[in-house]
Design a protein around this motif. Structure first.
Motif, PDB file in Angstrom:
ATOM      1  N   LEU A 158      19.653  51.549  64.909  1.00 58.55           N
ATOM      2  CA  LEU A 158      20.978  51.457  65.011  1.00 58.55           C
ATOM      3  C   LEU A 158      21.295  52.548  66.326  1.00 58.55           C
ATOM      4  O   LEU A 158      21.777  52.384  67.154  1.00 58.55           O
ATOM      5  N   LEU A 159      20.705  53.761  66.044  1.00 62.43           N
ATOM      6  CA  LEU A 159      20.760  54.836  67.134  1.00 62.43           C
ATOM      7  C   LEU A 159      20.149  54.189  68.254  1.00 62.43           C
ATOM      8  O   LEU A 159      20.546  54.605  69.369  1.00 62.43           O
ATOM      9  N   LEU A 160      18.768  53.910  68.123  1.00 59.60           N
ATOM     10  CA  LEU A 160      18.300  53.261  69.205  1.00 59.60           C
ATOM     11  C   LEU A 160      19.083  52.376  70.168  1.00 59.60           C
ATOM     12  O   LEU A 160      18.873  52.374  71.392  1.00 59.60           O
ATOM     13  N   ALA A 161      19.633  51.402  69.548  1.00 55.65           N
ATOM     14  CA  ALA A 161      20.438  50.566  70.157  1.00 55.65           C
ATOM     15  C   ALA A 161      21.675  51.190  70.565  1.00 55.65           C
ATOM     16  O   ALA A 161      21.994  50.980  71.790  1.00 55.65           O
ATOM     17  N   LEU A 162      22.496  52.028  70.150  1.00 54.34           N
ATOM     18  CA  LEU A 162      23.371  52.882  70.690  1.00 54.34           C
ATOM     19  C   LEU A 162      23.250  53.761  71.954  1.00 54.34           C
ATOM     20  O   LEU A 162      23.975  53.792  72.756  1.00 54.34           O
ATOM     21  N   ILE A 163      22.171  54.126  71.909  1.00 53.57           N
ATOM     22  CA  ILE A 163      21.648  55.005  72.963  1.00 53.57           C
ATOM     23  C   ILE A 163      20.897  54.359  74.076  1.00 53.57           C
ATOM     24  O   ILE A 163      20.390  54.650  75.033  1.00 53.57           O
ATOM     25  N   GLY A 164      20.381  52.886  73.811  1.00 51.64           N
ATOM     26  CA  GLY A 164      19.949  52.033  74.732  1.00 51.64           C
ATOM     27  C   GLY A 164      18.481  52.519  75.075  1.00 51.64           C
ATOM     28  O   GLY A 164      17.960  52.321  76.059  1.00 51.64           O
ATOM     29  N   ARG A 165      17.793  52.839  73.982  1.00 45.56           N
ATOM     30  CA  ARG A 165      16.451  53.625  74.218  1.00 45.56           C
ATOM     31  C   ARG A 165      15.564  52.219  73.850  1.00 45.56           C
ATOM     32  O   ARG A 165      15.669  51.589  72.789  1.00 45.56           O
ATOM     33  N   ASP A 166      14.463  52.135  74.816  1.00 45.16           N
ATOM     34  CA  ASP A 166      13.566  51.022  74.436  1.00 45.16           C
ATOM     35  C   ASP A 166      12.512  51.609  73.408  1.00 45.16           C
ATOM     36  O   ASP A 166      12.143  52.805  73.455  1.00 45.16           O
ATOM     37  N   CYS A 167      12.115  50.822  72.592  1.00 44.66           N
ATOM     38  CA  CYS A 167      11.197  51.026  71.638  1.00 44.66           C
ATOM     39  C   CYS A 167      10.428  49.800  70.857  1.00 44.66           C
ATOM     40  O   CYS A 167      11.027  48.834  70.515  1.00 44.66           O
ATOM     41  N   ALA A 168       9.103  49.604  70.735  1.00 45.90           N
ATOM     42  CA  ALA A 168       8.429  48.549  69.936  1.00 45.90           C
ATOM     43  C   ALA A 168       8.884  48.633  68.468  1.00 45.90           C
ATOM     44  O   ALA A 168       8.844  49.927  68.067  1.00 45.90           O
ATOM     45  N   ILE A 169       9.263  47.491  67.751  1.00 42.49           N
ATOM     46  CA  ILE A 169       9.211  47.668  66.401  1.00 42.49           C
ATOM     47  C   ILE A 169       8.360  46.693  65.910  1.00 42.49           C
ATOM     48  O   ILE A 169       7.826  45.589  66.119  1.00 42.49           O
ATOM     49  N   VAL A 170       7.628  47.550  64.536  1.00 42.63           N
ATOM     50  CA  VAL A 170       6.763  46.753  63.848  1.00 42.63           C
ATOM     51  C   VAL A 170       7.435  46.624  62.353  1.00 42.63           C
ATOM     52  O   VAL A 170       7.623  47.758  61.887  1.00 42.63           O
ATOM     53  N   ASP A 171       7.653  45.543  62.163  1.00 46.81           N
ATOM     54  CA  ASP A 171       8.138  45.341  60.610  1.00 46.81           C
ATOM     55  C   ASP A 171       7.070  45.537  59.628  1.00 46.81           C
ATOM     56  O   ASP A 171       6.204  44.980  59.461  1.00 46.81           O
ATOM     57  N   VAL A 172       7.385  46.597  58.496  1.00 46.54           N
ATOM     58  CA  VAL A 172       6.546  46.784  57.590  1.00 46.54           C
ATOM     59  C   VAL A 172       7.454  46.517  56.301  1.00 46.54           C
ATOM     60  O   VAL A 172       7.784  47.590  55.560  1.00 46.54           O
ATOM     61  N   GLU A 173       7.742  45.385  55.805  1.00 50.27           N
ATOM     62  CA  GLU A 173       8.549  44.968  54.635  1.00 50.27           C
ATOM     63  C   GLU A 173       8.010  45.468  53.342  1.00 50.27           C
ATOM     64  O   GLU A 173       6.871  45.652  53.250  1.00 50.27           O
ATOM     65  N   ASP A 174       8.876  45.761  52.410  1.00 47.63           N
ATOM     66  CA  ASP A 174       8.318  46.196  51.162  1.00 47.63           C
ATOM     67  C   ASP A 174       7.599  45.381  50.309  1.00 47.63           C
ATOM     68  O   ASP A 174       7.699  44.055  50.450  1.00 47.63           O
ATOM     69  N   SER A 175       6.552  45.734  49.915  1.00 50.23           N
ATOM     70  CA  SER A 175       5.365  44.864  49.389  1.00 50.23           C
ATOM     71  C   SER A 175       4.573  44.065  50.246  1.00 50.23           C
ATOM     72  O   SER A 175       3.993  43.177  49.663  1.00 50.23           O
ATOM     73  N   SER A 176       4.570  44.105  51.395  1.00 52.68           N
ATOM     74  CA  SER A 176       4.260  43.093  52.622  1.00 52.68           C
ATOM     75  C   SER A 176       2.790  43.510  52.800  1.00 52.68           C
ATOM     76  O   SER A 176       2.429  44.634  52.636  1.00 52.68           O
ATOM     77  N   PRO A 177       1.986  42.525  53.338  1.00 50.01           N
ATOM     78  CA  PRO A 177       0.624  43.212  54.013  1.00 50.01           C
ATOM     79  C   PRO A 177       0.712  43.906  55.053  1.00 50.01           C
ATOM     80  O   PRO A 177      -0.187  44.669  55.429  1.00 50.01           O
ATOM     81  N   GLU A 178       1.805  43.692  55.891  1.00 44.73           N
ATOM     82  CA  GLU A 178       2.141  44.718  57.049  1.00 44.73           C
ATOM     83  C   GLU A 178       2.220  46.273  56.477  1.00 44.73           C
ATOM     84  O   GLU A 178       1.632  47.083  57.324  1.00 44.73           O
ATOM     85  N   ILE A 179       2.961  46.351  55.578  1.00 47.04           N
ATOM     86  CA  ILE A 179       3.045  47.691  55.220  1.00 47.04           C
ATOM     87  C   ILE A 179       1.714  48.308  54.740  1.00 47.04           C
ATOM     88  O   ILE A 179       1.398  49.567  54.771  1.00 47.04           O
ATOM     89  N   ALA A 180       0.913  47.469  53.867  1.00 51.61           N
ATOM     90  CA  ALA A 180      -0.266  47.918  53.575  1.00 51.61           C
ATOM     91  C   ALA A 180      -1.169  48.119  54.412  1.00 51.61           C
ATOM     92  O   ALA A 180      -1.999  49.095  54.605  1.00 51.61           O
ATOM     93  N   ALA A 181      -1.117  47.489  55.674  1.00 49.60           N
ATOM     94  CA  ALA A 181      -1.926  47.624  56.688  1.00 49.60           C
ATOM     95  C   ALA A 181      -1.613  48.864  57.468  1.00 49.60           C
ATOM     96  O   ALA A 181      -2.463  49.717  57.872  1.00 49.60           O
TER      97      ALA A 181
END
Length: 204
Positions: A20-43
């Motif tokens: 939300l803060l990134l959106a409000l200040i217009g700051r670019d940032c790559a997002i990597v989703d690491v949902e709870d109990s997902s392979p992505e967070i384990a990785a």
């Protein structure tokens, strides 16, 4: 130099307040989703991207890793209007942010998590839920009392304190099943934040 990367748990209020803060200040940032109990967070854990074993973590352009949501807010907020210029108001803002993590998050977010995440259902005993409900109402009343007759938590404008507490407060009713009709000042405050230019919702 590469851009910043935010390791973000999509359903988490802690990750959301950073997005939300990134959106409000217009700051670019790559997002990597690491949902709870997902392979992505384990990785991400295996790759050493989550120093404290949880999201969010902001990876800076130079490769440094910054964990903890409110620390990230402070780093991103430098030089913006979201950090008051007055030294006392800065300290007051921090006191609300410390309270959010030390008191509010451990009750409001925990009750919501017990009811929301299937992996935590076994912990959602009637006794535990009742305890969190009672304690949560007390914490929400502290916030209600603070916001009664004022628009923002600190001073006359939005600060990081508001964003930090909004993360889990705005889903206290939908996830935590708190009766938010008891807190009209909180509801008006939530509406003010949702009306901000650049605002994004939890799943946006």
């Amino acid at each position: 130099m590469k851009e910043m990367t935010l390791y973000s748990m999509p359903s988490s209020g802690n990750s959301y307040k950073v997005r939300l803060l990134l959106a409000l200040i217009g700051r670019d940032c790559a997002i990597v989703d690491v949902e709870d109990s997902s392979p992505e967070i384990a990785a991400a854990k295996a790759a050493g991207r989550l120093p404290f074993g949880k999201a969010p973590v902001l990876e800076l352009a130079d490769g440094r890793l910054l964990p903890e949501s409110n620390a990230i807010l402070m780093w991103l907020g430098q030089g913006t209007a979201f950090i008051p210029g007055d030294a006392y108001q800065q300290a007051e803002m921090l006191s609300w942010m410390f309270w959010e993590q030390n008191q509010h998050e451990g009750v409001i977010a925990v009750r919501g998590a017990l009811l929301f995440y299937p992996s935590r259902k076994t912990l959602a005993t009637p006794e535990r839920l009742a305890e969190l409900l009672e304690r949560g109402y007390g914490l929400l009343q502290i916030l209600e009392d603070r916001l009664a007759g004022r628009d923002w938590l600190v001073g006359e404008s939005l600060s990081l304190a508001d964003l930090a507490l909004y993360g889990y407060t705005h889903t206290a009713g939908s996830r935590g099943q708190y009766d938010m009709s008891r807190f009209p000042a909180i509801n008006r405050w939530c509406d003010r934040i949702a009306a901000l230019p650049g605002y994004i919702g939890l799943y946006d």
